[in-house]
Scaffold this motif. Sequence first.
Motif, mmCIF file in Angstrom:
data_model
loop_
_atom_site.group_PDB
_atom_site.id
_atom_site.type_symbol
_atom_site.label_atom_id
_atom_site.label_comp_id
_atom_site.label_asym_id
_atom_site.label_seq_id
_atom_site.Cartn_x
_atom_site.Cartn_y
_atom_site.Cartn_z
ATOM 1 N N LEU A 288 0.826 -1.213 0.000
ATOM 2 C CA LEU A 288 0.000 0.000 0.000
ATOM 3 C C LEU A 288 0.854 1.254 0.000
ATOM 4 O O LEU A 288 0.552 2.226 -0.694
ATOM 5 C CB LEU A 288 -0.949 -0.008 1.189
ATOM 6 C CG LEU A 288 -2.112 -0.994 1.112
ATOM 7 C CD1 LEU A 288 -2.900 -0.996 2.416
ATOM 8 C CD2 LEU A 288 -3.019 -0.652 -0.048
ATOM 9 N N ALA A 289 1.932 1.248 0.770
ATOM 10 C CA ALA A 289 2.829 2.405 0.810
ATOM 11 C C ALA A 289 3.492 2.618 -0.546
ATOM 12 O O ALA A 289 3.595 3.757 -1.029
ATOM 13 C CB ALA A 289 3.874 2.218 1.906
ATOM 14 N N ALA A 290 3.933 1.532 -1.181
ATOM 15 C CA ALA A 290 4.559 1.649 -2.498
ATOM 16 C C ALA A 290 3.562 2.166 -3.531
ATOM 17 O O ALA A 290 3.905 3.008 -4.365
ATOM 18 C CB ALA A 290 5.118 0.293 -2.933
ATOM 19 N N THR A 291 2.332 1.692 -3.459
ATOM 20 C CA THR A 291 1.294 2.163 -4.380
ATOM 21 C C THR A 291 1.000 3.641 -4.163
ATOM 22 O O THR A 291 0.847 4.401 -5.120
ATOM 23 C CB THR A 291 0.006 1.334 -4.211
ATOM 24 O OG1 THR A 291 0.322 -0.043 -4.411
ATOM 25 C CG2 THR A 291 -1.061 1.762 -5.179
ATOM 26 N N ALA A 292 0.920 4.054 -2.899
ATOM 27 C CA ALA A 292 0.668 5.466 -2.599
ATOM 28 C C ALA A 292 1.817 6.346 -3.083
ATOM 29 O O ALA A 292 1.591 7.435 -3.623
ATOM 30 C CB ALA A 292 0.460 5.651 -1.098
ATOM 31 N N LEU A 293 3.041 5.903 -2.903
ATOM 32 C CA LEU A 293 4.187 6.681 -3.391
ATOM 33 C C LEU A 293 4.191 6.771 -4.905
ATOM 34 O O LEU A 293 4.493 7.824 -5.475
ATOM 35 C CB LEU A 293 5.491 6.054 -2.888
ATOM 36 C CG LEU A 293 5.805 6.266 -1.412
ATOM 37 C CD1 LEU A 293 7.036 5.451 -1.007
ATOM 38 C CD2 LEU A 293 6.024 7.730 -1.120
ATOM 39 N N CYS B 207 3.407 10.356 -7.589
ATOM 40 C CA CYS B 207 4.256 10.836 -8.682
ATOM 41 C C CYS B 207 3.452 11.190 -9.935
ATOM 42 O O CYS B 207 3.997 11.769 -10.871
ATOM 43 C CB CYS B 207 5.290 9.771 -9.044
ATOM 44 S SG CYS B 207 6.436 9.397 -7.717
ATOM 45 N N ALA B 208 2.187 10.832 -9.984
ATOM 46 C CA ALA B 208 1.372 11.069 -11.177
ATOM 47 C C ALA B 208 1.077 12.548 -11.340
ATOM 48 O O ALA B 208 0.757 13.248 -10.385
ATOM 49 C CB ALA B 208 0.071 10.284 -11.076
ATOM 50 N N THR B 209 1.214 13.026 -12.549
ATOM 51 C CA THR B 209 0.867 14.408 -12.869
ATOM 52 C C THR B 209 0.043 14.413 -14.149
ATOM 53 O O THR B 209 0.059 13.454 -14.919
ATOM 54 C CB THR B 209 2.128 15.279 -13.084
ATOM 55 O OG1 THR B 209 2.890 14.720 -14.156
ATOM 56 C CG2 THR B 209 2.962 15.347 -11.830
ATOM 57 N N GLN B 210 -0.648 15.510 -14.358
ATOM 58 C CA GLN B 210 -1.441 15.637 -15.573
ATOM 59 C C GLN B 210 -0.715 16.590 -16.510
ATOM 60 O O GLN B 210 -0.173 17.613 -16.089
ATOM 61 C CB GLN B 210 -2.836 16.167 -15.248
ATOM 62 C CG GLN B 210 -3.767 16.142 -16.424
ATOM 63 C CD GLN B 210 -5.195 16.443 -16.020
ATOM 64 O OE1 GLN B 210 -5.445 16.949 -14.947
ATOM 65 N NE2 GLN B 210 -6.128 16.141 -16.891
#
Length: 112
Positions: A14-19, A23-26
């Motif tokens: 879950l922590a890796a997924t949240a990190l 990082c996602a940007t539009q």
Amino acid sequence: MIHSRIRFRTAAALAATALLAACATQVSSGVAPGSPGFLLGLWHGFIFPVAWFLSLVMPDVAVYAVPNNGGWYDFGYFLGIVVFGVGAHRGKKVVYRDRVIREKRTTVIDHE
């Protein structure tokens, strides 16, 4: 011991997924003033199942409007799917459970 390993692995995943999601940007070209906003996002989320099916058979149909005005469109899209569309709770579901308790009969043989 095994449960603590599973909990640790789950927490780490879950922590890796949240990190990774942080990082996602539009792309700035995908956000434009005057583009579809909250209300159109709500509508697009509501009609998502139909739009998804049509996008499979018609190349000019998309399930997400680009460009849009960013966060408000995304919020409306999310609400459209989860609250009003596919994920909406349709009516009450009543579940009845019967509990049967069976006695285990044991025979005691006394050899006196």
